[in-house]
Design a protein around this motif. Structure first.
Motif, mmCIF file in Angstrom:
data_model
loop_
_atom_site.group_PDB
_atom_site.id
_atom_site.type_symbol
_atom_site.label_atom_id
_atom_site.label_comp_id
_atom_site.label_asym_id
_atom_site.label_seq_id
_atom_site.Cartn_x
_atom_site.Cartn_y
_atom_site.Cartn_z
ATOM 1 N N ALA A 198 -0.800 -10.134 10.884
ATOM 2 C CA ALA A 198 -1.615 -10.903 9.942
ATOM 3 C C ALA A 198 -2.078 -10.020 8.796
ATOM 4 C CB ALA A 198 -2.814 -11.515 10.660
ATOM 5 N N PRO A 199 -1.168 -9.653 7.891
ATOM 6 C CA PRO A 199 -1.574 -8.839 6.744
ATOM 7 C C PRO A 199 -2.443 -9.638 5.782
ATOM 8 C CG PRO A 199 0.672 -9.583 6.455
ATOM 9 C CD PRO A 199 0.262 -10.013 7.834
ATOM 10 N N LEU A 200 -3.218 -8.937 4.983
ATOM 11 C CA LEU A 200 -4.006 -9.583 3.944
ATOM 12 C C LEU A 200 -3.125 -9.905 2.749
ATOM 13 C CD1 LEU A 200 -7.270 -7.430 3.957
ATOM 14 C CD2 LEU A 200 -6.884 -9.630 5.078
ATOM 15 N N ASN A 210 -0.223 10.595 -2.606
ATOM 16 C CA ASN A 210 -0.935 9.547 -3.325
ATOM 17 C C ASN A 210 -0.838 8.247 -2.532
ATOM 18 O OD1 ASN A 210 -0.520 7.097 -5.461
ATOM 19 N ND2 ASN A 210 -2.072 8.538 -6.182
ATOM 20 N N LEU A 211 -1.912 7.478 -2.545
ATOM 21 C CA LEU A 211 -1.934 6.188 -1.858
ATOM 22 C C LEU A 211 -2.578 5.160 -2.781
ATOM 23 C CD1 LEU A 211 -1.587 4.465 0.754
ATOM 24 C CD2 LEU A 211 -3.874 5.259 1.427
ATOM 25 N N ALA A 212 -1.864 4.063 -3.069
ATOM 26 C CA ALA A 212 -2.380 3.064 -3.991
ATOM 27 C C ALA A 212 -1.834 1.684 -3.642
ATOM 28 C CB ALA A 212 -2.010 3.427 -5.435
ATOM 29 N N PRO A 213 -2.652 0.634 -3.816
ATOM 30 C CA PRO A 213 -2.199 -0.735 -3.523
ATOM 31 C C PRO A 213 -1.648 -1.440 -4.755
ATOM 32 C CG PRO A 213 -4.584 -0.725 -3.808
ATOM 33 C CD PRO A 213 -4.109 0.689 -4.063
ATOM 34 N N PHE A 214 -0.617 -2.277 -4.532
ATOM 35 C CA PHE A 214 -0.007 -3.065 -5.596
ATOM 36 C C PHE A 214 0.297 -4.461 -5.061
ATOM 37 C CE2 PHE A 214 0.994 1.362 -6.341
ATOM 38 C CZ PHE A 214 0.669 1.532 -7.678
ATOM 39 N N SER A 215 -0.120 -5.486 -5.807
ATOM 40 C CA SER A 215 0.147 -6.850 -5.346
ATOM 41 C C SER A 215 1.307 -7.510 -6.085
ATOM 42 C CB SER A 215 -1.108 -7.726 -5.476
ATOM 43 O OG SER A 215 -1.433 -7.953 -6.823
ATOM 44 N N PHE A 216 1.883 -6.829 -7.068
ATOM 45 C CA PHE A 216 3.152 -7.297 -7.612
ATOM 46 C C PHE A 216 4.237 -6.681 -6.729
ATOM 47 C CE2 PHE A 216 1.891 -8.149 -12.333
ATOM 48 C CZ PHE A 216 0.996 -9.111 -11.899
ATOM 49 N N PHE A 217 4.496 -7.353 -5.604
ATOM 50 C CA PHE A 217 5.318 -6.776 -4.540
ATOM 51 C C PHE A 217 5.960 -7.900 -3.743
ATOM 52 C CE2 PHE A 217 4.779 -6.009 0.173
ATOM 53 C CZ PHE A 217 5.970 -5.344 0.366
ATOM 54 N N ASN A 218 7.215 -7.678 -3.325
ATOM 55 C CA ASN A 218 7.848 -8.637 -2.420
ATOM 56 C C ASN A 218 9.182 -8.104 -1.928
ATOM 57 O OD1 ASN A 218 8.167 -11.181 -1.017
ATOM 58 N ND2 ASN A 218 6.888 -12.066 -2.625
ATOM 59 N N ALA A 219 9.732 -8.800 -0.921
ATOM 60 C CA ALA A 219 11.096 -8.551 -0.467
ATOM 61 C C ALA A 219 12.044 -9.266 -1.417
ATOM 62 C CB ALA A 219 11.286 -9.069 0.953
ATOM 63 N N VAL A 220 13.164 -8.623 -1.761
ATOM 64 C CA VAL A 220 14.078 -9.228 -2.731
ATOM 65 C C VAL A 220 15.521 -9.330 -2.240
ATOM 66 C CG1 VAL A 220 12.710 -8.679 -4.764
ATOM 67 C CG2 VAL A 220 14.321 -6.986 -3.902
ATOM 68 N N ALA A 221 15.868 -8.699 -1.134
ATOM 69 C CA ALA A 221 17.225 -8.797 -0.584
ATOM 70 C C ALA A 221 17.177 -8.329 0.863
ATOM 71 C CB ALA A 221 18.217 -7.963 -1.393
ATOM 72 N N SER A 222 18.211 -8.738 1.627
ATOM 73 C CA SER A 222 18.192 -8.416 3.057
ATOM 74 C C SER A 222 19.414 -7.658 3.557
ATOM 75 C CB SER A 222 18.034 -9.703 3.881
ATOM 76 O OG SER A 222 19.133 -10.578 3.665
ATOM 77 N N GLU A 282 -6.577 -6.493 8.094
ATOM 78 C CA GLU A 282 -7.998 -6.594 7.771
ATOM 79 C C GLU A 282 -8.789 -5.354 8.154
ATOM 80 O OE1 GLU A 282 -11.551 -9.943 7.947
ATOM 81 O OE2 GLU A 282 -9.627 -10.315 8.933
ATOM 82 N N ASP A 283 -8.398 -4.684 9.224
ATOM 83 C CA ASP A 283 -9.120 -3.490 9.651
ATOM 84 C C ASP A 283 -8.975 -2.341 8.654
ATOM 85 O OD1 ASP A 283 -6.369 -3.694 10.656
ATOM 86 O OD2 ASP A 283 -6.707 -1.691 11.459
ATOM 87 N N LEU A 284 -7.997 -2.445 7.748
ATOM 88 C CA LEU A 284 -7.769 -1.384 6.763
ATOM 89 C C LEU A 284 -8.233 -1.767 5.363
ATOM 90 C CD1 LEU A 284 -4.196 -0.272 7.913
ATOM 91 C CD2 LEU A 284 -6.362 0.902 8.329
ATOM 92 N N PHE A 285 -8.909 -2.908 5.241
ATOM 93 C CA PHE A 285 -9.284 -3.368 3.905
ATOM 94 C C PHE A 285 -10.197 -2.376 3.182
ATOM 95 C CE2 PHE A 285 -12.189 -5.413 0.956
ATOM 96 C CZ PHE A 285 -11.290 -5.978 0.071
ATOM 97 N N ALA A 286 -11.222 -1.872 3.857
ATOM 98 C CA ALA A 286 -12.158 -0.949 3.198
ATOM 99 C C ALA A 286 -11.437 0.291 2.694
ATOM 100 C CB ALA A 286 -13.292 -0.571 4.158
ATOM 101 N N TRP A 334 0.885 -1.168 0.000
ATOM 102 C CA TRP A 334 0.000 0.000 0.000
ATOM 103 C C TRP A 334 0.921 1.215 0.000
ATOM 104 C CZ3 TRP A 334 -3.911 1.259 4.460
ATOM 105 C CH2 TRP A 334 -5.045 1.914 3.925
ATOM 106 N N VAL A 335 1.157 1.774 -1.172
ATOM 107 C CA VAL A 335 2.281 2.691 -1.359
ATOM 108 C C VAL A 335 1.845 4.143 -1.260
ATOM 109 C CG1 VAL A 335 4.095 3.427 -2.948
ATOM 110 C CG2 VAL A 335 3.446 1.006 -2.828
ATOM 111 N N THR A 336 2.525 4.878 -0.378
ATOM 112 C CA THR A 336 2.377 6.331 -0.347
ATOM 113 C C THR A 336 3.531 6.948 -1.128
ATOM 114 O OG1 THR A 336 3.357 6.234 1.881
ATOM 115 C CG2 THR A 336 1.005 6.727 1.738
#
Length: 215
Positions: free
Chosen positions: A173-175, A39-51, A88-92, A28-30
């Motif tokens: 417990a993220p969605l 701007n605030l928008a969600p993206f599901s092409f997302f992940n951790a790639v290095a540590s 879940e509380d932020l889904f709406a 959920w990117v600001t």
């Protein structure tokens, strides 16, 4: 069944990919434009790639007109963004922020949210999010109609109740996103399975010399 993507439309391939590569975490990117609009928008092409250092990636497609989405334009102009995680509380509110608001209309107020200042970047985070990752753009890569943005995480924000001994995260417990167009999942059903070593595998699966002699 074999399905050759070269013989199908982009819409069909998107449907297949997003229904098969699951679940996907939601970024959920600001981001902030030159006028200071958040701007605030969600993206599901997302992940951790290095540590080391910690890096995450988001992949942003084009808007309906074929141009860059607000998030992409803002990241490229400022080199900064914040990934907020969706519980879940932020889904709406997340669902509202996915609408095609114009660049000068912030999704923050429309979704009934507030922001908090970040520490190392100028982009604010979502105040209600249990987890936020401040990111500085490291690199971008164009892949077809998507652009992948790799950001170095320069600050973690975590709700106090999530952090246990030795930085173990407890009760988070993220969605997750499942198939398109609108299927999601909870991450509350879990199991623990410690990884075994090769030596343990040998002990469990290869008979010893004594066992072989006694057989």
């Amino acid at each position: 069944m074999q399905i050759d993507p070269s013989r199908h439309s982009a819409a069909d391939n998107y449907k297949l990919l997003t229904n098969l590569v699951v679940p996907r975490p939601i970024a959920w990117v600001t981001s902030v434009n030159a006028a200071g609009t958040v701007n605030l928008a969600p993206f599901s092409f997302f992940n951790a790639v290095a540590s080391n250092p910690p890096y995450v990636m988001i992949s942003v497609g084009r808007n309906d007109a074929g141009g860059p989405k607000d998030t992409a334009a803002n990241i490229e102009a400022s080199g900064e963004f914040v990934v907020n995680m969706v519980t879940e509380d932020l889904f709406a509110a997340m669902n509202i922020s996915a609408a095609d608001f114009p660049p000068d209309h912030s999704e923050i107020a429309a979704a009934g949210l507030a922001t908090e200042a970040s520490v190392h970047v100028r982009v604010p985070r979502v105040a209600q999010a249990q987890v936020s990752l401040e990111c500085r753009l490291h690199t971008s890569l164009v892949l077809g109609t998507n652009t992948v943005y790799v950001g170095e995480v320069v600050m973690f924000h975590l709700a106090d109740h999530l952090v246990g001994p030795r930085l173990h995260i407890e009760g988070f417990a993220p969605l997750g996103r499942l198939g398109s167009p609108s299927v999601y999942c909870r991450t509350t059903d879990r199991f623990n399975a410690p990884r075994i070593s090769y030596a343990q595998w040998l002990e469990q699966n290869v008979p010893s010399t004594a066992d072989a002699e006694n057989s």
